[in-house]
Design a protein around this motif. Structure first.
Motif, PDB file in Angstrom:
ATOM      1  N   LEU A  73       0.823  -1.215   0.000  1.00 16.19           N
ATOM      2  CA  LEU A  73       0.000   0.000   0.000  1.00 16.19           C
ATOM      3  C   LEU A  73       0.857   1.265   0.000  1.00 16.19           C
ATOM      4  N   ILE A  76       2.181   1.411  -3.808  1.00 14.96           N
ATOM      5  CA  ILE A  76       1.239   1.506  -4.922  1.00 14.96           C
ATOM      6  C   ILE A  76       0.697   2.929  -5.067  1.00 14.96           C
ATOM      7  N   ARG A  82      -4.674   0.196  -5.180  1.00 10.89           N
ATOM      8  CA  ARG A  82      -4.516   0.435  -3.748  1.00 10.89           C
ATOM      9  C   ARG A  82      -5.746  -0.060  -2.986  1.00 10.89           C
ATOM     10  N   GLU A  85      -5.623  -3.809  -2.796  1.00 11.71           N
ATOM     11  CA  GLU A  85      -4.637  -4.271  -1.806  1.00 11.71           C
ATOM     12  C   GLU A  85      -5.135  -4.004  -0.385  1.00 11.71           C
ATOM     13  N   HIS A  86      -5.877  -2.935  -0.212  1.00 12.38           N
ATOM     14  CA  HIS A  86      -6.441  -2.623   1.100  1.00 12.38           C
ATOM     15  C   HIS A  86      -7.375  -3.736   1.566  1.00 12.38           C
ATOM     16  N   HIS A 147       2.564   8.925   2.650  1.00 11.38           N
ATOM     17  CA  HIS A 147       3.527   7.849   2.441  1.00 11.38           C
ATOM     18  C   HIS A 147       4.788   8.012   3.283  1.00 11.38           C
TER      19      HIS A 147
END
Length: 211
Positions: A73, A76, A82, A85-86, A147
């Motif tokens: 995460l 990405i 994202r 993937e979450h 991030h």
């Protein structure tokens, strides 16, 4: 009328038959006891010890999947990827909690779990109680495009706690596996002792029958 000699012979025969019948009964009882104990030992391993090791392995696998998902995460950029993937991370986190609870419930309900295994589980649960919120916090930061904060938290908090969690899981699996081997060795010793006793009694029964 029956002579005294005949009475003595009959008494001896009845006594010998009674002793032989009693010996056969003892052998049968010991055989059933040995069979029951062997069954219980096998059931204990399959239904309890092996099941606990399996749950611990599932906790470890889910924790690794959660860590990989959280890292992804952070990396990405595509919003759709994202979000996908979450979902993986959330599912992995739920699996960690579910399997860990199942393991705890099984340990609580099983009487013959040793204190060392209980203590090792408590350590595993303690580390997860710290690591789980940190992992979810990193996921939240990544989902909000923070991030740099996520990477900093990952390096400072997440990685050390993940390493501690994996170590605690491996320690639990190793301890439980060693205990299972010890139980297996004890069961083998009991089996050999029962077998020797049954062979001895069977020989005595044959000798009595021949006599």
């Amino acid at each position: 009328p029956m002579s005294f000699r005949s009475l003595r012979v009959r008494t001896k025969l009845l006594g010998g038959f009674g002793a032989l019948a009693l010996l056969v009964l003892v052998v049968s009882a010991l055989s059933l006891h040995s069979l029951s104990r062997s069954h219980n030992d096998f059931a204990n391993y399959v239904e309890q010890t092996s099941a606990r090791v399996t749950l611990a392995n599932q906790v470890r696998a889910a924790a690794n999947a959660r860590a990989v998902g959280a890292r992804n995460l952070v990396l990405i950029k595509d919003a759709q990827e994202r979000q996908k993937e979450h979902g993986v991370v959330v599912q992995a986190h739920e699996q960690v909690q579910e399997r860990l609870k199942e393991l705890g419930d099984m340990i609580t309900k099983t009487q013959d779990v040793q204190d060392g295994e209980r203590a090792q589980y408590q350590e595993l649960a303690r580390i997860e109680s710290k690591y789980g919120p940190v992992a979810l916090n990193i996921v939240d930061l990544a989902m909000h495009d923070r991030h740099e904060e996520a990477i900093t938290k990952m390096n400072a908090d997440c990685r050390p706690l993940l390493a501690a969690l994996i170590k605690a899981t491996n320690d639990y699996i190793g301890l439980t596996t060693r205990q299972a081997k010890e139980d297996e060795a004890a069961a083998q010793t009991d089996y050999e002792a029962d077998r020797a006793l049954l062979i001895t009694l069977s020989i005595l029964a044959i000798a009595a029958a021949c006599g």
